[in-house]
Structures are given as structure tokens and as C-alpha cells.
Design a protein around this motif. Structure first.
Motif, mmCIF file in Angstrom:
data_model
loop_
_atom_site.group_PDB
_atom_site.id
_atom_site.type_symbol
_atom_site.label_atom_id
_atom_site.label_comp_id
_atom_site.label_asym_id
_atom_site.label_seq_id
_atom_site.Cartn_x
_atom_site.Cartn_y
_atom_site.Cartn_z
ATOM 1 N N ASP A 10 0.826 -1.208 0.000
ATOM 2 C CA ASP A 10 0.000 0.000 0.000
ATOM 3 C C ASP A 10 0.857 1.253 0.000
ATOM 4 O OD1 ASP A 10 -2.281 -1.257 -0.056
ATOM 5 O OD2 ASP A 10 -2.951 -0.796 1.978
ATOM 6 N N LYS A 56 3.997 1.467 -0.832
ATOM 7 C CA LYS A 56 4.829 1.569 -2.027
ATOM 8 C C LYS A 56 4.056 2.137 -3.200
ATOM 9 C CE LYS A 56 7.922 -1.471 -3.128
ATOM 10 N NZ LYS A 56 8.329 -2.833 -3.490
ATOM 11 N N GLN A 86 2.161 7.588 -4.189
ATOM 12 C CA GLN A 86 3.123 8.484 -4.861
ATOM 13 C C GLN A 86 3.801 9.423 -3.871
ATOM 14 O OE1 GLN A 86 4.440 8.769 -7.721
ATOM 15 N NE2 GLN A 86 3.163 7.641 -9.142
ATOM 16 N N LEU A 112 6.425 7.708 -1.946
ATOM 17 C CA LEU A 112 7.515 7.396 -2.874
ATOM 18 C C LEU A 112 8.392 8.626 -3.101
ATOM 19 C CD1 LEU A 112 7.805 4.630 -4.315
ATOM 20 C CD2 LEU A 112 7.270 5.864 -6.391
ATOM 21 N N GLU A 150 12.244 9.117 -2.138
ATOM 22 C CA GLU A 150 13.257 9.521 -3.121
ATOM 23 C C GLU A 150 14.036 10.738 -2.604
ATOM 24 O OE1 GLU A 150 14.712 8.862 -5.954
ATOM 25 O OE2 GLU A 150 15.452 10.873 -6.442
ATOM 26 N N SER A 177 17.954 10.760 -1.793
ATOM 27 C CA SER A 177 18.837 11.744 -2.399
ATOM 28 C C SER A 177 19.618 12.483 -1.317
ATOM 29 C CB SER A 177 18.007 12.695 -3.236
ATOM 30 O OG SER A 177 18.798 13.669 -3.793
ATOM 31 N N GLN A 186 12.615 15.182 -12.002
ATOM 32 C CA GLN A 186 12.924 15.518 -10.617
ATOM 33 C C GLN A 186 14.016 14.582 -10.091
ATOM 34 O OE1 GLN A 186 11.400 18.230 -9.392
ATOM 35 N NE2 GLN A 186 12.949 18.066 -7.788
ATOM 36 N N TYR A 187 13.905 13.346 -10.506
ATOM 37 C CA TYR A 187 14.855 12.296 -10.163
ATOM 38 C C TYR A 187 16.242 12.661 -10.705
ATOM 39 C CZ TYR A 187 16.034 7.209 -10.484
ATOM 40 O OH TYR A 187 16.561 5.974 -10.385
ATOM 41 N N ASN A 239 17.659 15.545 -8.663
ATOM 42 C CA ASN A 239 18.227 15.078 -7.401
ATOM 43 C C ASN A 239 19.633 14.539 -7.609
ATOM 44 O OD1 ASN A 239 16.047 15.745 -5.866
ATOM 45 N ND2 ASN A 239 15.150 13.717 -5.851
ATOM 46 N N ILE A 240 19.794 13.725 -8.663
ATOM 47 C CA ILE A 240 21.103 13.121 -8.924
ATOM 48 C C ILE A 240 22.142 14.195 -9.226
ATOM 49 C CG2 ILE A 240 22.367 11.648 -10.524
ATOM 50 C CD1 ILE A 240 19.842 9.943 -10.720
ATOM 51 N N ARG A 254 19.619 4.121 -11.044
ATOM 52 C CA ARG A 254 20.063 5.334 -10.367
ATOM 53 C C ARG A 254 21.579 5.448 -10.301
ATOM 54 N NH1 ARG A 254 17.476 8.930 -6.340
ATOM 55 N NH2 ARG A 254 19.189 10.297 -5.935
ATOM 56 N N ALA A 255 22.239 4.348 -9.896
ATOM 57 C CA ALA A 255 23.694 4.396 -9.737
ATOM 58 C C ALA A 255 24.375 4.668 -11.068
ATOM 59 C CB ALA A 255 24.192 3.088 -9.150
ATOM 60 N N PRO A 272 11.374 4.686 -11.093
ATOM 61 C CA PRO A 272 11.180 5.696 -10.060
ATOM 62 C C PRO A 272 9.709 6.032 -9.799
ATOM 63 C CG PRO A 272 11.904 6.713 -12.089
ATOM 64 C CD PRO A 272 11.860 5.248 -12.350
ATOM 65 N N ILE A 273 8.791 5.291 -10.406
ATOM 66 C CA ILE A 273 7.381 5.598 -10.169
ATOM 67 C C ILE A 273 6.687 4.382 -9.575
ATOM 68 C CG2 ILE A 273 7.097 7.331 -11.952
ATOM 69 C CD1 ILE A 273 5.915 4.985 -13.661
ATOM 70 N N ALA A 274 5.566 4.631 -8.929
ATOM 71 C CA ALA A 274 4.770 3.525 -8.407
ATOM 72 C C ALA A 274 3.949 2.955 -9.553
ATOM 73 C CB ALA A 274 3.862 4.025 -7.306
ATOM 74 N N TRP A 282 -7.784 12.428 -0.659
ATOM 75 C CA TRP A 282 -7.536 11.045 -0.233
ATOM 76 C C TRP A 282 -8.643 10.614 0.732
ATOM 77 C CZ3 TRP A 282 -3.792 8.248 -2.438
ATOM 78 C CH2 TRP A 282 -2.771 8.943 -3.091
ATOM 79 N N ARG A 284 -10.472 7.077 2.895
ATOM 80 C CA ARG A 284 -10.241 5.724 3.376
ATOM 81 C C ARG A 284 -11.525 5.269 4.061
ATOM 82 N NH1 ARG A 284 -6.481 5.322 8.327
ATOM 83 N NH2 ARG A 284 -4.774 5.922 6.984
ATOM 84 N N SER A 319 -7.468 -0.103 5.781
ATOM 85 C CA SER A 319 -6.174 0.576 5.722
ATOM 86 C C SER A 319 -5.846 0.996 4.293
ATOM 87 C CB SER A 319 -5.078 -0.339 6.272
ATOM 88 O OG SER A 319 -4.935 -1.432 5.407
ATOM 89 N N VAL A 320 -6.814 0.793 3.362
ATOM 90 C CA VAL A 320 -6.549 1.132 1.964
ATOM 91 C C VAL A 320 -6.904 2.595 1.711
ATOM 92 C CG1 VAL A 320 -7.046 0.547 -0.413
ATOM 93 C CG2 VAL A 320 -7.106 -1.219 1.339
ATOM 94 N N THR A 321 -5.923 3.347 1.264
ATOM 95 C CA THR A 321 -6.162 4.758 0.980
ATOM 96 C C THR A 321 -6.240 4.949 -0.525
ATOM 97 O OG1 THR A 321 -4.798 5.248 2.872
ATOM 98 C CG2 THR A 321 -5.317 7.067 1.431
ATOM 99 N N SER A 338 -0.515 12.024 -12.655
ATOM 100 C CA SER A 338 0.841 11.642 -13.049
ATOM 101 C C SER A 338 0.814 10.306 -13.766
ATOM 102 C CB SER A 338 1.726 11.571 -11.806
ATOM 103 O OG SER A 338 3.002 11.134 -12.170
#
Lengths: 184, 557
Positions: A110, A112, A115, A118, A122, A126, B105-106, B109-110, B159-160, B337-339, B382, B384, B389-391, B429
Motif C-alpha cells: 500500500d 509503495k 506516490q 515514494l 526519493e 537523495s 525531478q529524479y 536530485n542526482i 540510479r547508480a 522511479p514511479i509507483a 484522499w 479511506r 487501511s486502503v487509501t 501523473s
């Protein structure tokens, strides 16, 4: 007369050497201080991010109160720590607790899929990397400074002007030594 | 550290000085040659057969020619070094990152991390919207430094590895060779444009004008060839050095070796990214044979060292050999990098009371009627179910979505309205890209520059229904659809969500096939080129795009 001139020239050369050496040592010292403030910026960023992360995963993790409390405790310890050695220790502890938090997060699909979490994760990853890079840069600078105040003949100037060796920001955890970065 | 900072600064100014001197001398020589030709053709005492009567130009003419050369040289210099970064970015097609994009954005950050590693110097992150894999670094006189990567690299390395590539680029910047490379590229590029423009003009012109043009064309062509010499100022050794400095920064030789291996296997952007700009990239976009050989000739004329050699040096640092590295990469999989959205459909009875996340806290429980009275209860908050517990977002729950329907407000908000339902669109997104989505009909609006990003990235999983629909589209049914034309009465129906706010009915969206190989009908705005896709159409297009081998080799159909 000739002796006087030679002595005067020698004295001027000595003074010039003294001042240039002193100036370059001061330059190095300022760079070490700068590098330290870099670490500080990143550490502060981490202190700011942690409450947000804890807030956003709290709802999902009713059974993991211990982990969350450990993270919060480690954070306040790290904020309170003073002196490079204590600070390093407290920060290492904080890094470890964060790692265990991430490990727990992995078990909750859930979280994970969220967003927001996440994104925070991240950001924190960083920041962790930035801390380790800033530490690496700081240690490089300290190494250079320590070398230059001990080599002959600059050590004469360093001793006369009271330059002392700077401490490294060290990692004590063995596992961390092997894998210095958090990777996702 | 190979150099101290003072050494670097000195070296930098020295190389730039050489470049400047070269430009000036180059123009002196050229203008003197032109002068020689003029002197001997205006007063033709020169006899071709005996070679006698060759006139040297008098001193004052020489001085004038040198003056002209000086002006031309200065102009060349100032034209090519003003707005250095903007012009080069324009040539290679790079633009600053989109802060709403997760992948960008990722990257930022790097890049910020590497900027900390080099002691806090600011680095800007740029992206080239291309499926190729490559990266570059440029720098201008003001100390502004830009590191850019392609979408392809961003979507295929982990990422690395991206960090290692960015570290290599930062290595160019801190070891001081970036500025001279940037200037060199700018200097040698300036004739390209005028050359190609003249070529075009030459084809169109007839009569006397064309003779003058031809002469100009030849002169510019010669200048272009000559100014290419400048590129051989750039030593290929600089890439080895940047590799070394990059490894010193990230302490990760293995990732850099892997990144180079992966980049070298794919299309690196030949033909798409400025040909003269190859020196600024991590790997030469034009995969040239010359780069892969060693020896005096290739040392002089190529811009990059052999990739194999680079990789084996790096792999050696990580106690591996090249073969093992290739073996290990066979099972390479990156973490997105995304869900990823899940495709589970849950059929449960709608609970009677809900918790709502508003402000900074969970409020509730509320019944449906109370929910509607809440100020700020929108489809994207959001929620629930009590005791669960599910959002999820309110619009993802069918029972709550129904609540909104009677209360639809037809108004024009900043984001624009759905062209079908006329309700405000919400930001959403999709594979890291921020697009506009209608929560009712689930159609999406994607801006022109974003759609290519979606197709480059391959981190989405597709639901069974999407796969089935996509296969249908490519089956006989879809091929029939391609043969038919879109009916004119359907062609200009929808309003563009973006342009309608400002221009009302002036611009409509035009119905067409997205591309002619895929029979998916979309609506494209005639003004901003943004695309409206109905439910599933974006997923279908992406599925087709990512599995095109499967559809076009004929094995499945």
C-alpha cells in the motif's frame, strides 16, 4: 656591507615564504570549514524531511510504532549532538534506523503504491547520498589540510601559528563502509 | 585531485587564449590569400604561362586586409561565444527539466548530489527529448555549468548508473576541459548554418546572382572546412580523465562501466543531435570507426577514445573483466522511479462511512451526505473507508464518484475542462509525466512535448483489457479502420482544454490517426498540438509503441 645585504635579502625571502605558506594554509582551512557547512546543510535537510515521512507512513503502520519511534528518537539525538565525533556517531545511528524504516516500508505494498511516500522516500534517498558525498568531500579536504600542516617545512609555520589537525567525519558501522550509498 | 584549482584556472585561460589566437591567425591568413588573388586579378600583369609579373600586395593594402581580418575574427568570436549555453542547447535540442515530471525531478536530485560531491558548485540539469542514449556537459565564461542527458538514458539506466554518468560529466567541468570544448564546438559550428542556408538559396537562384552566390558558397564552404581544424584542439584523452575524475567523485567504477556498455550498445543519437557537437557528449553520437582505433592518426582526428578500452579500464577498477561485465548485464533490470498501478478490481460493498484526509489530518468518519457538505471535498482528495487501511483518491471509489455527478459545476478553471464532459480536468501523473485527466470519462489531455516522453519510458505494466484492445486494434478490424477515412462531421468537434480558455471556439481539435501505422483515432489541437485521448487510448498507443516488433514482423497476426 655585503653581509648585511645578504642577510636582508635572506630575511625578506624568509618572510615572503612565511606569509605565502600561512596564506595557503588559511585557504585550506577555510575550505575545510566550507565543506563542513555543506554537511550541515544536508543534515538539516534530513531533519526536516523525517517528520514528513513519518507523518505520511504513520497511517499505514499501526503495528510498527517501535520503528517509527526509534527514527524520531534518533533524529532528536542527532540534532542535540555537538562536536564532530558525537555528531558522526548520532548521524550514523540515524542512518541505520532510517534503513530499517525503509526495509519495513518494503513490506507494505500500500505504501509503495502511494506516490507521496515514494516522493518523500526519493527525497530522503537523495539527501542520504548528498550527506555521503558531502562527507566524502569534507574528508578529502581535511586530509589535504592535515597533510599540508605536517609536511616539512610548512609544519614550522603551522606550529608557530597554532594550526591543529582537523577531525575526520568517520563512519563506524562496518556494513556501511562496504556500501556507502543507498541505492534504489 | 589531478590539479589544484589555480592550475585549472590557468590551464583554462591558456587553452582559450590559444583558441582566440588561432581564430585571429586563421582570418589573417585567409584574408592575405584573398588579397593576393585580388591584387593579381584586378591588374592582371601576372602571366600564367611564364609565372612572371606576380605582384605582392603593397603594405597599405595588407594592413587594410589585416584590419578586415581582425574585425571578422572578433565578430566570429563574439557571435559564437555570446549566449553560449542557449545556442548549444538549441542545436542539440536540450531544454531545462520539467519540475512536475517525476523522472526529471529524479535527474535533478542526482545532479544536485553530484554538485555536493564537487564541493557545492551549482550544476543545472537539462534533458534532450530523444529516445537515444547520451549525455553532455557544457560551460560558459560566467561559470554557468549545464549537464544534460537524453530521455532514453533517463528511462533505461538505474540510479547508480545515471549518477556515474553525471559524475563523468561533472568530471569534465571540474577538470577544466569543459569550457574549451564548449567554445570549440561553438566556434566550429558557426559556418554550418550559413553554409546550408546558402546551399538552399543557390538552388533557387538563376542568372547572374547565382554566380555571386556560388562564389560565396565556395568561400564559406572552404572556411567551414578550415574551421573544422579547430576541433582537433580537443584531445581524446580528456574522456579518460573525466572517467577517472567521475569515479573519484562517485566511487563507483562498476556503474560507469555498465552505463558505458549499455550506451554503446544502443542508438546514441546519430543524426538527431548536432553533428559538430559530438565532442561535448560522453560517447560520440556518430559511432565512428576512427574512435575505435588507436594510433597517431586517430589520436589526432577523433574526439573520443575507444569505448572498449574505457570500459575495460573501469571494469578493472571494479576487479572484473569486460566479458564478466557483459554477462552480468544480461539480467539487468532497473527499478522504476514511479509507483506502478495495480490492476486488481475489487468488488466490495461500499462502506457507509469514510475518513477524509484534509488539511494535515484524517477527518471523519462521515456519511455520504456529510461528505458533500464538507468544504474542499473534491474528486482528488484522499479517502479511506472506516476500519480499512486502503487509501485512495475519491474518484477511484465508484460509490464516491457518483456523489460528485449531481454536483458537477460547469466552470472554467485554470487547468481547462474536459472536452467531452465539460468538467474541470485534474492533474494526474502518468508514468512520471504530469498530464490532465477527466475523472469521469477518464480521457486525458497530453501536451505535445510530453507525449514523446511517455513513449520513451517503459516502466508501465499494462492491464489485460489494454492488451486485448491493443491486439484488436492491430488485427484485421483495425486495418479496416485505417482504410476508412474519418468522417468530416466528426473531424472538428472537440474544444482544446488549454486553448479554449483563451480563444473560445476559434480553435477546435482535429480528429486524426495518431500515426498512420496505428489505427488509434485521437484529437489534436490545431493551435497548441496538444492531444486529447479517450479512455485507454494512451495505454493502447503506448502498448503498440513498446511492442512494435511484435506487430510488424507478422509473427503474431
Amino acid at each position: 656591507m655585503v653581509v648585511l645585504v645578504v642577510l636582508a635579502v635572506l630575511a625578506i625571502a624568509l618572510a615572503l615564504w612565511f606569509f605565502t605558506t600561512y596564506n595557503s594554509l588559511i585557504g585550506l582551512k577555510i575550505r575545510v570549514d566550507n565543506a563542513w557547512s555543506q554537511i550541515d546543510v544536508q543534515l538539516k535537510r534530513r531533519y526536516d524531511l523525517i517528520p514528513n515521512l513519518v507523518e505520511s507512513v504513520k497511517g499505514y503502520m499501526q503495528h510498527e510504532k517501535d520503528t517509527l519511534e526509534r527514527v524520531i528518537k534518533a533524529r532528536s539525538q542527532a540534532i542535540d549532538a555537538s562536536g564532530i565525533k558525537d555528531k558522526a556517531q548520532a548521524e550514523n545511528f540515524l542512518t541505520q534506523t532510517l534503513k530499517s524504516l525503509f526495509a519495513v516500508v518494503e513490506r507494505y505494498p500500500d505504501i509503495k503504491a502511494n506516490q507521496n511516500v515514494l516522493k518523500l522516500q526519493e527525497e530522503l534517498t537523495s539527501t542520504e547520498n548528498k550527506i555521503s558525498f558531502a562527507r566524502q568531500y569534507y574528508n578529502d579536504e581535511v586530509g589535504r589540510f592535515n597533510t599540508s600542516i605536517q609536511v616539512v617545512p610548512a609544519n614550522i609555520v603551522a606550529n608557530a601559528c597554532g594550526f591543529t589537525r582537523k577531525e575526520f567525519f568517520e563512519i563506524e558501522d562496518k556494513a556501511q563502509k562496504e556500501a556507502p550509498k543507498v541505492q534504489f | 585531485m589531478p590539479f589544484s584549482f589555480i592550475d585549472i584556472e590557468e590551464k583554462k585561460t591558456r587553452v582559450i587564449g590559444y583558441l582566440f589566437a588561432f581564430i585571429i591567425v586563421f582570418y589573417f591568413v585567409t584574408s592575405y590569400l584573398v588579397l593576393l588573388v585580388l591584387e593579381n586579378s584586378v591588374f592582371p600583369s601576372f602571366d600564367y604561362y611564364t609565372g612572371r609579373g606576380f605582384r605582392m600586395p603593397p603594405l597599405e593594402h595588407t594592413l587594410i586586409a589585416f584590419g578586415v581580418a581582425l574585425i571578422a575574427g572578433l565578430m566570429h568570436w563574439s557571435l559564437s561565444t555570446s549566449h553560449l549555453i542557449e545556442r548549444i542547447c538549441l542545436t542539440v535540442g536540450a531544454s531545462p527539466i520539467d519540475t512536475k515530471d517525476t523522472y526529471h525531478q529524479y535527474l535533478k536530485n542526482i545532479v544536485d548530489e553530484v554538485s555536493v560531491a564537487i564541493g557545492g558548485r551549482r550544476l543545472e540539469a537539462y534533458v534532450i527529448p530523444s529516445a537515444a542514449m547520451n549525455a553532455f556537459a557544457i560551460e560558459d565564461f560566467g561559470g554557468r555549468a549545464v549537464i544534460g542527458v537524453t530521455e532514453g538514458l533517463l528511462s533505461r539506466l538505474n540510479r547508480a548508473q545515471i549518477e556515474a554518468v553525471v559524475g563523468h560529466e561533472a568530471g569534465h567541468i571540474i577538470s577544466g576541459d569543459c569550457l574549451s570544448t564548449t567554445v570549440t564546438c561553438a566556434l566550429s559550428e558557426i559556418y554550418d548554418e550559413s553554409f546550408s542556408k546558402l546551399g538552399g538559396a543557390l538552388k533557387r537562384t538563376r542568372g547572374r546572382g547565382s554566380v555571386v552566390l556560388l562564389l560565396l558558397y565556395l568561400v564559406i564552404g572552404a572556411m567551414r572546412l578550415m574551421s573544422n581544424i579547430i576541433r582537433y584542439f580537443i584531445s581524446r584523452q580528456r574522456e579518460y580523465r573525466a572517467d577517472a575524475v567521475g569515479v573519484r567523485l562517485t566511487r563507483d567504477p562498476l556503474s560507469l562501466a555498465e552505463a558505458l556498455e549499455l550506451i554503446s550498445r544502443t542508438w546514441r543519437g546519430q543524426g538527431a543531435m548536432g553533428e559538430r557537437m559530438q565532442s561535448i557528449f560522453i560517447i560520440n553520437p556518430a559511432a565512428s570507426q576512427l574512435d575505435e582505433t588507436e594510433g597517431l592518426f586517430s589520436d589526432m582526428f577523433s574526439t573520443h577514445p575507444p569505448i572498449k578500452h574505457r570500459i575495460s579500464i573501469l571494469a578493472d577498477m571494479a576487479h572484473l573483466d569486460h566479458k564478466t561485465l557483459q554477462e552480468n548485464l544480461k539480467n539487468f533490470k532497473r527499478v522504476a522511479p514511479i509507483a506502478k498501478p495495480e490492476f486488481k478490481v475489487e468488488e466490495a460493498a461500499a462502506p457507509a462511512s469514510w475518513l477524509v484526509f484534509m488539511g494535515q489530518d484524517w477527518l471523519g468518519p462521515f456519511g455520504p451526505a456529510e461528505l458533500l457538505k464538507l468544504d474542499g471535498f473534491k474528486p482528488d482528495v484522499w479517502v479511506r473507508a472506516e476500519g480499512s487501511s486502503v487509501t485512495s483518491h475519491a474518484y477511484e471509489v465508484p460509490a464516491l464518484l457518483d456523489l460528485f455527478r449531481p454536483a458537477e459545476v460547469i466552470g472554467r478553471t485554470g487547468a481547462g475542462n474536459c472536452p467531452r464532459c465539460h468538467t474541470p480536468l485534474s492533474e494526474y501523473s502518468y508514468e512520471g509525466v504530469s498530464i490532465l485527466k477527466c475523472v469521469y470519462c477518464e480521457g486525458v489531455f497530453v501536451e505535445q512535448d510530453k507525449i514523446s516522453r511517455i513513449f520513451v519510458r517503459r516502466d508501465m505494466d499494462f492491464g489485460d483489457d489494454v492488451v486485448r484492445l491493443a491486439k484488436n486494434f492491430m488485427g484485421t478490424k483495425g486495418k479496416d479502420a485505417l482504410a476508412e477515412k474519418i468522417e468530416p462531421k466528426n473531424a472538428w468537434v472537440l474544444d482544446c482544454p488549454k486553448c479554449h480558455i483563451q480563444f473560445k471556439d476559434k480553435f477546435k481539435m482535429r480528429r486524426q490517426f495518431f500515426v498512420h501505422s496505428y489505427p488509434v483515432e485521437i484529437d489534436r489541437c490545431s493551435r497548441c498540438d496538444g492531444v486529447w485521448l479517450d479512455k485507454y487510448e494512451l495505454e493502447i498507443l503506448q502498448y503498440l509503441y513498446e511492442h512494435k516488433e511484435q506487430f510488424f514482423d507478422g509473427s503474431n497476426f
